[in-house]
Design a protein around this motif. Structure first.
Motif, short mmCIF file in Angstrom:
data_model
loop_
_atom_site.label_atom_id
_atom_site.label_comp_id
_atom_site.label_asym_id
_atom_site.label_seq_id
_atom_site.Cartn_x
_atom_site.Cartn_y
_atom_site.Cartn_z
N SER A 266 0.81 -1.23 0.00
CA SER A 266 0.00 0.00 0.00
C SER A 266 0.83 1.27 0.00
O SER A 266 0.31 2.35 -0.28
CB SER A 266 -0.91 0.00 1.23
OG SER A 266 -0.14 0.07 2.43
N ALA A 459 -5.97 3.33 2.23
CA ALA A 459 -5.12 2.99 1.08
C ALA A 459 -5.27 1.52 0.70
O ALA A 459 -5.27 1.16 -0.48
CB ALA A 459 -3.66 3.31 1.40
N TRP A 510 -1.59 6.91 -6.77
CA TRP A 510 -2.28 7.11 -5.50
C TRP A 510 -1.33 7.34 -4.33
O TRP A 510 -1.52 8.24 -3.53
CB TRP A 510 -3.13 5.89 -5.15
CG TRP A 510 -4.21 5.57 -6.12
CD1 TRP A 510 -4.81 6.43 -7.01
CD2 TRP A 510 -4.83 4.29 -6.31
NE1 TRP A 510 -5.76 5.76 -7.74
CE2 TRP A 510 -5.81 4.44 -7.33
CE3 TRP A 510 -4.68 3.04 -5.72
CZ2 TRP A 510 -6.60 3.39 -7.76
CZ3 TRP A 510 -5.47 1.99 -6.13
CH2 TRP A 510 -6.42 2.17 -7.15
N ASN A 511 -0.30 6.49 -4.24
CA ASN A 511 0.47 6.40 -3.00
C ASN A 511 1.96 6.65 -3.15
O ASN A 511 2.69 6.52 -2.17
CB ASN A 511 0.27 5.01 -2.36
CG ASN A 511 -1.18 4.72 -2.05
OD1 ASN A 511 -1.99 5.64 -1.96
ND2 ASN A 511 -1.53 3.45 -1.92
#
Length: 534
Positions: A266, A459, A510-511
């Protein structure tokens, strides 16, 4: 137990440079030549590092301990439930040589982790103490990686207190991402216990070894089970280890050849040494309190209940329609003060539980955690029977339901919504009604109910929800303890390369760069590198 496999260092170097080593490594990692080359390079680097760190040593043993992924059965090994593990080729390696004293001289090829020296004899209390009593007062340096090495050594010495353990020189290396939910920390415990027990020729049985490793890790402050350690010690190449606990038992089941497992990090680390430890312990405390409350509030069944997994229709010899209403007696949540005040008949046991897990006065989420544990035990027990072409979609559904029990939110088209699985009285009444109706009874089955352990993070929920939209994904769920770390996805092998590429693009968007996705390469369980067959 096999003897400690000590070899001349020159012989180990010759072995690793010879073609015969590839044949041996294939029995550990399978036929992928890229993996074989990577492992051979890592082993050679480890051995070279050992000669630099300990230049006067002429003999050594090499031990490998794999990381692991849990396909089904999270948060329940300490409750007597089942787990379904696969060892993977990412691993921690140990190069060790025996010492004639009780010292452990520990180094790490990664300079991020400082070297340290400790005496097993000096850190073992002079007066005999039960392990649980010792770890309550042992001085522990918070966040120190060496705690996991000390945990293994001191646990063994506490078990064989009349046999002074001789120590080792120990060099550690590995490629398991830390705090990723693949249990890099537990590999340190397993490697220490396995190498020290063989170095000292201790009469440890396989099941006992699993239990010792599990309780050893309590030293760092968490009170988990032995599932990770069982996977590392008992896992086999190309198989799923279905392991049950209290007592330990294990069976091996072939992993489907047409499937792959993706490990999807994640980008958020799960660190047991931080505040997450408090949350982990609160969930386990909720299990323990709920079990005692169930026995107190339903005394007719108390004699049948040793562990949370025993709160089941089979153990209680009840149909589901009569089982679900019993759960309504368990409070939604209670603070420590409320528990002690409202249930005086169980006060002594409750005080012990609350003290053991260092519970303050935040409310414990009792009923939803209990419901998760009961239902996850059923899913994990059933899971091996779903690993065949006719039922593989049911396996994927079970993974999704399990994750819903950990879920804290949902994602749809980039929009986040809070999520909490139902567990109130009306929900339980509805399940009882469905269970009583033969046409609807499958929907009421324990395996279909998520409960609420709630150790995911947004997440991770986002990754699971994205996976559910992609062709070729059979199922996806959290793996490991949660609160960061990794998601796993069970996927069709032929689609795996494209899925890796697709998910990697999304993860970076996203991360950031800390997030990654990779295919899990299978491996054999922990063991010393042996030249006996060469």
């Amino acid at each position: 137990m096999n003897p400690f496999p000590l070899y001349p260092i020159d012989t180990l170097f010759s072995f690793l440079s010879h073609d015969s080593s590839s044949r041996v490594l294939r029995t550990i990692y399978g036929q992928d030549e890229t993996v074989i080359h990577q492992r051979k390079t890592m082993l050679t680097t480890l051995l070279s590092g050992f000669t630099r760190q300990f230049p006067h040593e002429t003999h050594a043993a090499i031990l490998r301990v794999p990381g692991r992924i849990n396909l089904m059965g999270v948060h329940i090994d300490h409750q007597g439930g089942y787990t379904n593990y696969i060892p993977i080729a990412r691993e921690t390696l140990f190069c060790v040589s025996p010492r004639a004293d009780s010292l452990m001289d520990v180094r790490n090829l990664n300079e991020t982790y400082p070297s340290f020296l400790f005496s097993i004899e000096e850190e073992t209390p002079a007066a005999p103490l039960a392990w649980e009593d010792f770890i309550e007062t042992a001085p522990i340096q918070a966040g120190f990686w060496g705690n996991y090495i000390k945990a293994g050594a001191l646990r063994l010495q506490s078990e064989w207190r009349h046999t002074p353990l001789q120590g080792m020189n120990l060099l550690v290396a590995g490629d398991i991402p830390p705090n990723a939910g693949v249990s890099s920390s537990s590999t340190l415990v397993v490697g220490t216990v396995l190498s020290l027990s063989q170095r000292n020729a201790l009469p440890v049985q396989p099941g006992q070894l699993v239990s010792l490793c599990g309780s050893a890790e309590w030293y760092v402050g968490t009170r988990g089970g032995a599932g990770d350690h069982a996977a590392m010690l008992q896992g086999k190449l190309h198989t799923v280890l279905n392991a049950g606990f209290k007592p330990f038992r294990a069976t091996h089941h072939p992993f489907p050849a047409d499937l792959d497992v993706l490990l999807i990090h994640s980008g958020v680390e799960s660190n047991k040494a931080t505040n997450t430890r408090k949350i982990f312990n609160s969930r386990i405390a909720a299990y323990a309190v709920s079990l005692e409350l169930f026995k107190t509030l339903h005394p007719a069944y108390a004699d049948r209940l040793q562990h949370l997994r025993d709160i089941s229709p089979n153990t209680l010899e009840l149909p589901l329609a009569r089982f679900y209403p019993l759960l309504k007696a368990i409070p939604i949540e209670k603070t420590a003060h409320q528990i002690l005040t409202e249930f005086p008949q169980a006060r002594e046991k409750m005080e012990s539980i609350l003290a053991r897990f260092q519970i303050e006065d935040d409310p414990l989420p009792l009923r939803e955690v209990l419901l998760f544990g009961i239902c996850e035990c059923q899913r994990a027990q059933d899971f091996p029977q779903l690993l065949n072409p006719e039922k593989i979609n049911e396996a994927g559904r079970a993974m999704s339901i399990s994750h819903d029990g950990d879920r804290v939110c949902t994602w749809e088209r980039g929009t986040i919504q809070p999520y909490r699985s139902p567990f109130d009285d009306s929900y339980l009444d509805r399940l009882a009604e469905l269970a009583a109706n033969s046409q609807d009874s499958p929907m009421a089955g324990l395996a279909r109910q998520p409960g609420g352990y709630r150790c995911s993070i947004p997440a991770m929920d986002r990754i699971v929800d994205e996976c559910k939209t992609l062709p070729g994904v059979v199922g996806a769920s959290l793996t490991g303890a949660g609160l960061g770390g990794a998601v796993i996805a069970l996927v069709q092998k032929e689609r795996a390369p494209l899925l890796v590429e697709t998910l990697q693009i999304q993860l970076h968007e996203w991360n950031g760069e800390k997030a990654f996705v990779e295919r899990c390469q299978p491996a054999d369980g922990a063991g010393f590198v042996s030249l006996a067959s060469v």
